[in-house]
Design a protein around this motif. Structure first.
Motif, PDB file in Angstrom:
ATOM      1  N   TYR A  77      36.147  37.339  45.568  1.00  0.00           N
ATOM      2  CA  TYR A  77      36.117  37.484  44.374  1.00  0.00           C
ATOM      3  C   TYR A  77      34.214  37.780  44.045  1.00  0.00           C
ATOM      4  O   TYR A  77      33.757  37.146  44.253  1.00  0.00           O
TER       5      TYR A  77
ATOM      6  N   GLU B  36      44.884  33.476  34.079  1.00  0.00           N
ATOM      7  CA  GLU B  36      45.042  32.871  33.164  1.00  0.00           C
ATOM      8  C   GLU B  36      45.512  31.865  33.371  1.00  0.00           C
ATOM      9  O   GLU B  36      45.511  30.538  33.356  1.00  0.00           O
TER      10      GLU B  36
ATOM     11  N   TRP C  94      39.598  32.613  42.076  1.00  0.00           N
ATOM     12  CA  TRP C  94      39.523  34.284  42.047  1.00  0.00           C
ATOM     13  C   TRP C  94      39.821  33.857  43.692  1.00  0.00           C
ATOM     14  O   TRP C  94      39.861  35.092  44.279  1.00  0.00           O
TER      15      TRP C  94
ATOM     16  N   LEU D 112      35.331  30.077  39.770  1.00  0.00           N
ATOM     17  CA  LEU D 112      35.272  31.478  40.095  1.00  0.00           C
ATOM     18  C   LEU D 112      35.602  31.899  41.895  1.00  0.00           C
ATOM     19  O   LEU D 112      36.098  32.222  42.160  1.00  0.00           O
TER      20      LEU D 112
ATOM     21  N   ARG E 160      30.430  35.487  33.492  1.00  0.00           N
ATOM     22  CA  ARG E 160      31.251  35.695  33.046  1.00  0.00           C
ATOM     23  C   ARG E 160      33.077  36.033  32.825  1.00  0.00           C
ATOM     24  O   ARG E 160      33.549  36.433  31.559  1.00  0.00           O
ATOM     25  N   THR E 161      33.099  36.372  33.762  1.00  0.00           N
ATOM     26  CA  THR E 161      34.614  36.184  34.378  1.00  0.00           C
ATOM     27  C   THR E 161      35.491  34.967  33.900  1.00  0.00           C
ATOM     28  O   THR E 161      36.413  35.401  33.301  1.00  0.00           O
ATOM     29  N   VAL E 162      34.924  34.089  33.892  1.00  0.00           N
ATOM     30  CA  VAL E 162      35.341  33.123  33.576  1.00  0.00           C
ATOM     31  C   VAL E 162      35.714  32.797  32.486  1.00  0.00           C
ATOM     32  O   VAL E 162      36.322  32.306  31.546  1.00  0.00           O
ATOM     33  N   ASP E 163      34.270  32.850  31.894  1.00  0.00           N
ATOM     34  CA  ASP E 163      34.256  33.158  30.441  1.00  0.00           C
ATOM     35  C   ASP E 163      34.959  33.789  29.405  1.00  0.00           C
ATOM     36  O   ASP E 163      35.964  33.403  28.457  1.00  0.00           O
ATOM     37  N   VAL E 164      35.261  34.950  30.034  1.00  0.00           N
ATOM     38  CA  VAL E 164      36.251  35.495  29.257  1.00  0.00           C
ATOM     39  C   VAL E 164      38.242  35.754  29.462  1.00  0.00           C
ATOM     40  O   VAL E 164      38.590  34.585  28.745  1.00  0.00           O
ATOM     41  N   HIS E 165      38.463  34.444  31.027  1.00  0.00           N
ATOM     42  CA  HIS E 165      39.405  34.383  30.780  1.00  0.00           C
ATOM     43  C   HIS E 165      40.087  32.700  30.531  1.00  0.00           C
ATOM     44  O   HIS E 165      40.843  32.590  28.797  1.00  0.00           O
TER      45      HIS E 165
ATOM     46  N   GLY F  43      33.031  38.923  40.987  1.00  0.00           N
ATOM     47  CA  GLY F  43      32.740  39.096  39.903  1.00  0.00           C
ATOM     48  C   GLY F  43      31.989  38.048  39.401  1.00  0.00           C
ATOM     49  O   GLY F  43      31.254  36.896  40.285  1.00  0.00           O
TER      50      GLY F  43
ATOM     51  N   ARG G  72      31.099  27.505  36.745  1.00  0.00           N
ATOM     52  CA  ARG G  72      32.037  28.505  36.002  1.00  0.00           C
ATOM     53  C   ARG G  72      31.112  29.331  37.520  1.00  0.00           C
ATOM     54  O   ARG G  72      32.343  29.381  38.384  1.00  0.00           O
TER      55      ARG G  72
END
Length: 221
Positions: free
Chosen positions: A178, A149, A174, A170, A183-188, A180, A166
């Motif tokens: 990586y 984060e 990341w 990533l 969605r990993t970006v959206d969640v963070h 992922g 995005r």
């Protein structure tokens, strides 16, 4: 103890510790007696409910290490204690203090000592990121961020107004190895907005069909 601040009393006030850690200053707290040997940026002394002990320490410091500049932290109810004691301190700051006011007074104090130090910071509006200590705050409120984060916020805040896809985030945050998905970006981002709080969540803007932007673009300023 090169380039450290001397704090009194020990333990120092928690809000002072948080502020100094966020600003990237090294420090050591003492309770009484002769100050430890070494080169000090200055002394930050909190006047608590026992002003006589506090000013007794100031007098000792003035005798033993007269070259150390002193910043007093003092509440409005104790201001009258400063009368006739101008020789015991260099500057004072009212408590409760604001992070930016304390930082400004510390810079002034350190410059007085001739050994100015400027921690590497990213500042945008109410947000402050300390790149040395991996700490962040918004409107003087510390943010409890995970490593990723923090890295994502640092990357975005380092280029305010610029839109990143995005996929770019990533790769740059990341790393290329990586696997992922977007969605990993959206969640963070969602977690970052929650931690920034409702008032400051808008610092990170969603750019539809593209990605995310931190802060305002140059056309909106």
């Amino acid at each position: 103890m090169t380039e450290s601040l001397l704090l009194f009393p020990d333990p120092p006030p928690p809000e002072l510790v948080r502020a100094l850690d966020l600003s990237g200053y090294n420090w050591k707290a003492v309770s009484s007696g002769r100050p430890p040997e070494g080169r000090w940026l200055g002394a930050v002394i909190a006047v608590d409910d026992n002003p006589e002990d506090t000013f007794g320490f100031c007098r000792m410091l003035n005798r033993q290490a007269p070259d150390i500049p002193v910043l007093l932290l003092i509440s409005g109810t104790h201001l009258d204690e400063l009368d006739m004691r101008d020789d015991l301190y260099t500057d004072f700051c009212l408590t409760p203090f604001h992070q930016r006011e304390l930082e400004a007074r510390l810079i002034h104090l350190v410059r007085w000592s001739g050994t100015a130090r400027h921690p590497e910071l990213i500042k945008y509006g109410p947000l402050v990121l300390n790149l040395e200590t991996y700490q962040a705050s918004v409107s003087d409120r510390p943010l409890d961020l995970t490593y990723m984060e923090y890295e994502l916020l640092k990357f975005l805040a380092g280029s305010p107004g610029k839109v990143f896809t995005r996929e770019t985030l990533l790769n740059r945050v990341w790393g290329y190895d990586y696997f992922g998905g977007a969605r990993t970006v959206d969640v963070h981002v969602r977690r970052l907005r929650a931690k920034l709080g409702e008032e400051h969540a808008g610092l990170i803007t969603t750019v539809r069909s593209v990605g995310y932007r931190f802060g305002l673009s140059r056309w909106e300023q």
